[in-house]
Design an enzyme around this catalytic site. Structure first.
Site, PDB file in Angstrom:
ATOM      1  N   HIS A  99       0.879  -1.170   0.000  1.00  0.00           N
ATOM      2  CA  HIS A  99       0.000   0.000   0.000  1.00  0.00           C
ATOM      3  C   HIS A  99       0.919   1.224   0.000  1.00  0.00           C
ATOM      4  O   HIS A  99       2.009   1.181   0.589  1.00  0.00           O
ATOM      5  CB  HIS A  99      -0.826   0.124   1.281  1.00  0.00           C
ATOM      6  CG  HIS A  99      -1.695  -1.034   1.639  1.00  0.00           C
ATOM      7  ND1 HIS A  99      -1.235  -2.143   2.286  1.00  0.00           N
ATOM      8  CD2 HIS A  99      -3.028  -1.219   1.499  1.00  0.00           C
ATOM      9  CE1 HIS A  99      -2.242  -2.972   2.506  1.00  0.00           C
ATOM     10  NE2 HIS A  99      -3.340  -2.448   2.034  1.00  0.00           N
ATOM     11  N   ASP A 102       2.467   2.060   3.328  1.00  0.00           N
ATOM     12  CA  ASP A 102       3.375   1.071   3.937  1.00  0.00           C
ATOM     13  C   ASP A 102       4.830   1.467   3.756  1.00  0.00           C
ATOM     14  O   ASP A 102       5.694   1.052   4.521  1.00  0.00           O
ATOM     15  CB  ASP A 102       3.242  -0.308   3.256  1.00  0.00           C
ATOM     16  CG  ASP A 102       1.860  -0.900   3.329  1.00  0.00           C
ATOM     17  OD1 ASP A 102       1.096  -0.494   4.213  1.00  0.00           O
ATOM     18  OD2 ASP A 102       1.568  -1.782   2.496  1.00  0.00           O
TER      19      ASP A 102
HETATM   20  C1  XUL Z   1      -7.354  -6.529   4.936  1.00  0.00           C
HETATM   21  C2  XUL Z   1      -6.574  -6.972   3.767  1.00  0.00           C
HETATM   22  C3  XUL Z   1      -5.770  -5.921   3.097  1.00  0.00           C
HETATM   23  C4  XUL Z   1      -5.713  -6.047   1.618  1.00  0.00           C
HETATM   24  C5  XUL Z   1      -5.037  -4.935   0.902  1.00  0.00           C
HETATM   25  O1  XUL Z   1      -8.104  -7.547   5.519  1.00  0.00           O
HETATM   26  O2  XUL Z   1      -6.586  -8.125   3.416  1.00  0.00           O
HETATM   27  O3  XUL Z   1      -4.498  -5.920   3.641  1.00  0.00           O
HETATM   28  O4  XUL Z   1      -5.087  -7.221   1.241  1.00  0.00           O
HETATM   29  O5  XUL Z   1      -5.534  -3.692   1.229  1.00  0.00           O
END
Ligand code: XUL
Ligand code: CO
Length: 437
Positions: A99, A102
């Site tokens: 993300h 992150d």
């Molecule tokens: C949350 C989840 C996230 C997604 C990406 O449950 O799985 O980390 O994978 O946003």
């Protein structure tokens, strides 16, 4: 000094090895069903859980030191990136996912965040060129910041929608810059807790609007990759709009997005929806929506998203069975959206966790391939449906029958005997194949 200095290069040593830093089942270049194991599995490291999550829970503060000996500035972002690429290189993981938030600090303004993201992705690009590691997918975290407390694309507040759009645009730019194969939407706060304060119809239309804008923008910038929706039924909101694969696929189709999007199926999300992992994979596949996987597992006794590293070989077997039957991964892969337990606080524990998950899926792949080669399950299913090859069956399948004709044919079939489902016999086949590997 490297964060993972106590982790050596991890290699395949075979199932009799007792070396904790060796793979017992994952032999990357070994060919199974005509393809190298690493190309079947396409392992990816999840940046957020592996390098950021510090073990904080509602009852206590972090137990995992993820500061990399640096203050929370770009200095830490670079140290973290060094640790990330060191770990992936040592484990032979060829892909990663992240993300926007992150990988660098968000700073105090959008401009600062954009600059940080641009600098860290320059650094990633260099590291990726050096190591050959690739980006499986990028995404934007539009659920963590308080401005998204009521949703991002589905917020009642237009300014939150605008900010989410800005973050998504920049995360798409970062993904394109790094040659990412995909871009994920997990609708963290896209849902609601009570209809007493929610205009559901309005929110769903806005979600479609945001996804359409994102798709159009990315395509206009030359993005050739795949967009994914990652379904999840609850947590953080009570009613998540992307409840499960079937719901998300229906939404995409209703909004003209089905050609650009596929599913990113997460095991722990499937179980929260009261589905099996296989069910969600099969639902995606039969709708032409099979894409990628967030590989983790939940706890049978806990009703939340525990995001544990996969150890359940039975589940991994049935999941890989679905993946192979769906034609295997093309743009997608197995992203370990999993975190170590808060008592597993050393850097070595991160390596052990990845060795566990890679070996679990390697075993799953071996067992799934063996089940396919064994052929008894396929044969059983074919026979189970064989009555459809009769004259009347073929006529129904050719849409040549009316209810009147079927009524006329029903009398002589009134005492028909349905063949046994033989569930236990089939489970025994799986056990016998699994334990003779
Ligand atoms: C949350 C989840 C996230 C997604 C990406 O449950 O799985 O980390 O994978 O946003
Ligand atoms: Co996930």
């Amino acid at each position: 000094m490297s964060y993972f200095e106590n982790v050596p290069q991890v290699k395949y040593e075979g199932k009799n090895s007792k070396n904790p830093f060796a793979f017992k089942f994952y032999n990357p270049d070994e060919v199974i069903l005509g393809k190298k194991m690493k190309d079947h599995l396409r392992f990816a490291m999840a940046y957020w859980h592996t390098l950021n999550a510090d073990g904080t829970d509602p009852f206590g503060s972090g137990t995992l030191d993820r500061t990399y000996g640096k203050p929370d500035t770009m200095e830490r972002a670079y140290a973290k990136a060094d640790a990330a690429f060191d770990l992936m290189t040592k484990l032979g993981i060829e892909y990663f996912c992240f993300h926007d938030v992150d990988v660098c600090p968000q700073g105090n303004s959008l401009e600062e965040f954009k600059k940080n993201l641009s600098d860290i992705t320059d650094y990633f690009k260099k590291k990726m060129d050096e190591t050959g590691i690739k980006l499986l997918w990028g995404t934007a975290n539009v659920f963590g910041n308080p401005r998204y407390m009521s949703g991002a694309g589905t917020s009642p507040n237009v300014d939150s929608f605008v900010c989410a759009a800005a973050q998504i645009k920049n995360a798409i730019d970062a993904t394109i810059k790094l040659g990412g194969l995909g871009y994920v939407f997990w609708g963290g706060r896209e849902g609601y807790d009570t209809l007493l304060n929610t205009d559901m119809d309005f929110e769903l239309k806005n979600l479609a609007r945001l996804l359409t804008m994102a798709r159009n923008y990315a395509r206009s910038q030359g993005f050739k990759g795949v967009f994914y929706i990652e379904p999840k039924p609850k947590e953080p909101t009570k009613h998540q709009y992307d409840f499960d694969a079937a719901t998300a696929i229906g939404f995409l189709r209703a909004n003209g997005l089905a050609d650009d999007f596929r599913m990113n199926i997460e095991n722990n999300h499937a179980t929260l929806a009261m589905h099996t992992f296989q069910h969600e994979l099969r639902t995606s596949a039969i709708n032409g929506m099979f894409g990628s996987v967030d590989a983790n597992q939940g706890d049978d006794m806990l009703g939340w998203d525990t995001d544990m590293f996969p150890s359940n070989v039975y589940d991994c077997t049935l999941a890989m069975y679905e993946v192979i039957k769906a034609g295997g991964f093309t743009t997608g892969g197995l992203n370990f959206d999993s975190k170590v337990r808060r008592q597993s606080y050393t850097p070595e524990d991160i390596a052990y966790a990845h060795i566990l998950d890679m070996d679990s899926f390697a075993l799953g792949l071996r067992a799934a391939a063996a089940l396919i080669e064994d052929g008894r399950i396929d044969k059983f299913i074919e026979e189970r449906y064989s009555s459809w090859k009769s004259e009347i069956g073929e006529a129904i399948l050719a849409d040549k029958c009316t209810l009147d004709q079927l009524e006329a044919a029903a009398g002589e079939r009134w005492d028909t005997k349905v063949p046994s489902g033989r569930e236990e016999y089939l489970q025994e086949i799986i056990n016998s194949v699994l334990f003779s590997l």
